[in-house]
Scaffold this motif. Structure first.
Motif, mmCIF file in Angstrom:
data_model
loop_
_atom_site.group_PDB
_atom_site.id
_atom_site.type_symbol
_atom_site.label_atom_id
_atom_site.label_comp_id
_atom_site.label_asym_id
_atom_site.label_seq_id
_atom_site.Cartn_x
_atom_site.Cartn_y
_atom_site.Cartn_z
ATOM 1 N N VAL A 170 1.016 -1.076 0.125
ATOM 2 C CA VAL A 170 0.050 -0.172 0.137
ATOM 3 C C VAL A 170 0.790 1.336 0.513
ATOM 4 O O VAL A 170 0.489 2.040 -0.666
ATOM 5 N N THR A 171 1.920 1.633 1.144
ATOM 6 C CA THR A 171 2.802 2.318 0.752
ATOM 7 C C THR A 171 3.371 2.681 -0.891
ATOM 8 O O THR A 171 4.363 3.725 -0.989
ATOM 9 N N ASN A 172 4.197 1.662 -1.052
ATOM 10 C CA ASN A 172 4.754 2.097 -2.626
ATOM 11 C C ASN A 172 3.466 1.989 -4.075
ATOM 12 O O ASN A 172 4.034 2.925 -4.625
ATOM 13 N N GLY A 173 2.459 1.546 -3.624
ATOM 14 C CA GLY A 173 1.090 1.405 -4.196
ATOM 15 C C GLY A 173 1.212 2.877 -4.570
ATOM 16 O O GLY A 173 0.990 4.104 -5.313
ATOM 17 N N LEU A 174 0.617 3.612 -3.680
ATOM 18 C CA LEU A 174 0.544 5.117 -3.129
ATOM 19 C C LEU A 174 1.646 6.041 -3.429
ATOM 20 O O LEU A 174 1.557 7.155 -4.284
ATOM 21 N N TYR A 175 2.659 5.720 -3.278
ATOM 22 C CA TYR A 175 4.200 6.774 -3.585
ATOM 23 C C TYR A 175 3.999 6.475 -5.437
ATOM 24 O O TYR A 175 4.572 7.958 -5.255
ATOM 25 N N VAL A 176 4.160 5.563 -5.502
ATOM 26 C CA VAL A 176 4.295 5.596 -7.209
ATOM 27 C C VAL A 176 3.292 6.543 -8.137
ATOM 28 O O VAL A 176 3.514 7.437 -8.656
#
Length: 619
Positions: A170-176
């Motif tokens: 979730v954190t990295n999907g959001l970041y992208v």
């Protein structure tokens, strides 16, 4: 067709069936459905604290969903609430005031993913208003988040928390998605583009995507896929991240990855009988307050995919979700539940609250055409779930307000006809009415009301009787209803559908499951008991604990304290049954109101009600 899923972590062949032909409603009907559901959601917005009670990241997603609604339909009535939140909540706050964590200012906290949700919300606000302050805030949030990008562990990725304990999907999907959105809105940018593409490359090679093309929850301490639950929002964020990278770079490979993740979803356990289904949506489980909103995140980015590709299989999937929500997962008050299939049960009922409303609203928004029609027509009834407690003879009357709302070209006159019907033996007056609305564009829908009387006979069967309303005009039609509960006893658990008709005003109270409604601080909740007109005595028994303040009233405005906890009890040790005599509050109408609040409003442990029963005596 046979879909060969390839790419990092995608190596399995799947049979990706084309869903059966499912046509969506007409464009005006889709707009009207979304408007009705959006209005229900915003009725839970707290204008003083400028959020949706008791949940910080969920509030960000709910506001972003309202932004999606406004952007999709052209309705602009809720821009003020977006700005209210921006102004009031961008400072720092101690733990427990708006979030379980201290808020550090600029919508950031130790929860990095929470910060990212707010970043996306302010990008959405910028898209709606073109006010640079919102985009600047999103940049500040993304800059804070970038401080947790770390190549020393797993070769990259953003940490989930400030303690740097977990790298997850979730954190990295959001970041992208966030960094790519910033690039796509900042002319001449190279900084955010570089960060977005680096993060996307890491994301697709990290192992987060499993062999079935599904996004697992995160990575182990040795940087391997941890095999934890595939949540729909992680799958949706993977799709959304790829789409925004495609827009930022023009790389067809990013678009293909988004499509592969989407097609893998269609044959996965996330879709059951064609309906998006979280693992905790099973009939023997209950989704927590976080998971209640996951499917809405998925539909937000699935909508983006359908808009981008115009692929029929994605559009049909949108129609299927919206239709399930509207026909199977909606009550008479137009509240939308957590299980889009509508499945419910005694121990694990289908839950209706503002989180589930925001989530399911995303399905209705996705069903609105990209070029939304300028005309729409809707009807709602208030109260939508009234209670009638008939006397031994004669009829009992319920007053109902029929509200018709519409959009259309500015200055256009729209004649409409409202027709009403009721169960056999009941009477609704008037049974029809004609209205003319002068529309004023799509930004501010217009409305008109008709008051009707529903007369319920003394011998009406116990249970629910439905009053139906159909509004038609200008080639459009829309159906609404009111489910009248005919009751001869009072007995309900809180947090269930049985409680809803009695709950006159939920205020800012919360219900986190069966037998669990509570009100903290300056919030309360009120029940209304419309006892038979020949009632001579009444009492109720409450199962209650914590720091309760219980008050009674005969008119809903003047209150008398009838029960109070004088000690600061926060551990449930005072849970017990208390019987209260309501006879002094019967008044001339025989309607009694009961309000439950917080006897120690400063510490957040207000009265919690589990169960309520009531009895009465008739002349």
């Amino acid at each position: 067709m046979l879909l060969l899923v390839t790419g990092p972590g995608l190596t399995t062949a799947h049979a990706a069936p084309e869903p059966a032909g499912i046509a969506g409603p007409s464009g005006p009907t889709a707009v009207a459905r979304a408007r009705v559901a959006a209005d229900v959601l915003m009725s839970s917005y707290d204008p003083d604290k400028a959020w949706f009670p008791s949940s910080w990241w969920n509030s960000a997603v709910a506001l972003q969903t309202i932004g999606d609604y406004m952007q999709r339909t052209g309705d602009r009535r809720y821009l003020g609430q977006l700005d209210n939140t921006f102004v009031k909540d961008q400072g720092s706050f101690p733990a427990g005031e708006l979030s379980g964590d201290p808020l550090l200012g600029n919508f950031t906290s130790r929860a990095i993913d929470d910060s990212e949700w707010w970043g996306l919300t302010w990008v959405q606000a910028y898209d709606l208003t073109h006010q640079r302050k919102y985009l600047d805030m999103a940049v500040r949030i993304a800059t804070y988040v970038h401080g947790y990008w770390d190549t020393s562990t797993c070769g990259g990725g953003v940490w989930w928390d400030a303690e740097r304990t977990y790298k997850n999907a979730v954190t990295n999907g959001l970041y992208v998605r966030l960094t790519a959105e910033l690039h796509n809105r900042l002319p001449g940018d190279t900084l955010w583009l570089g960060r977005a593409t680096e993060a996307w490359t890491w994301y697709t090679h990290s192992g987060l995507i499993n062999a079935d093309g599904l996004v697992d929850d995160g990575l182990t301490s040795t940087c391997a896929n941890n095999g934890q639950t595939v949540w729909s929002y992680n799958q949706g964020l993977g799709i959304g991240a790829g789409l925004e990278i495609y827009r930022a770079t023009g790389q067809k490979s990013a678009l293909r990855t988004a499509e592969r993740l989407a097609d893998a979803t269609l044959t996965s356990p996330l879709v059951r009988d064609g309906v998006l289904t979280e693992s905790c949506d099973a009939a023997d489980q209950t989704c927590d307050d976080n998971a209640k909103q996951f499917k809405g995140v998925f539909l937000r980015y699935w909508m983006d995919l359908a808009d981008t590709t115009h692929a029929a299989r994605y559009t049909r999937f949108v129609h299927r979700q919206a239709q399930a929500v509207w026909t199977d997962d909606r009550d008479a008050a137009d509240r939308l539940g957590t299980r889009w299939s509508g499945v419910t049960g005694g121990d694990h009922p289908n839950v209706f609250d503002w989180r589930t409303q925001a989530s399911a609203l995303s399905a209705l928004i996705a069903d609105v055409p990209q070029r939304a029609p300028k005309r729409s027509l809707a009807v709602t009834l208030d109260p939508a779930q009234p209670v009638v407690m008939p006397a031994k003879t004669g009829t009992t009357t319920v007053r109902t307000t029929v509200r018709v709302s519409a959009t259309g070209p500015a200055g256009a006159r729209l004649p409409v006809r409202v027709r009403l019907s009721a169960p056999g033996g009941w009477e609704v007056t008037p049974s029809s009415a004609t209205l003319t609305l002068t529309t004023r564009g799509v930004a501010r829908p217009v409305a008109a009301t008709v008051t009707v009387r529903v007369r319920v006979p003394a011998g009406a069967a116990t249970g629910t009787g439905t009053v139906r309303a159909r509004v038609s005009g200008g080639g459009m039609a829309f159906d609404g209803r009111s489910d009248v509960l005919v009751a001869r006893s009072i007995d309900f658990d809180t947090g269930t559908a049985a409680e809803t008709p009695w709950l006159w005003d939920a205020d800012g109270s919360q219900s986190n499951g069966v037998q669990n409604r509570f009100a903290d601080g300056d919030h309360d909740f009120v029940y209304r008991f419309p006892l038979p007109r020949d009632t001579t005595a009444a009492k109720v028994t409450l199962t209650i604990d914590a720091e309760y303040l219980v008050q009674a009233s005969s008119d809903g405005s003047t209150w008398t304290t009838v029960l109070k906890e004088d000690q600061p009890v926060t551990d449930g040790s005072n849970k017990g049954d208390h019987t209260l005599d309501l006879t002094p509050y019967l008044g001339t109408t025989k309607t009694v109101y009961l309000r439950i609040a917080d006897s120690f409003p400063a510490d957040g442990w207000g009265g919690r009600l589990y169960h309520l029963t009531g009895t009465y005596t008739e002349a």
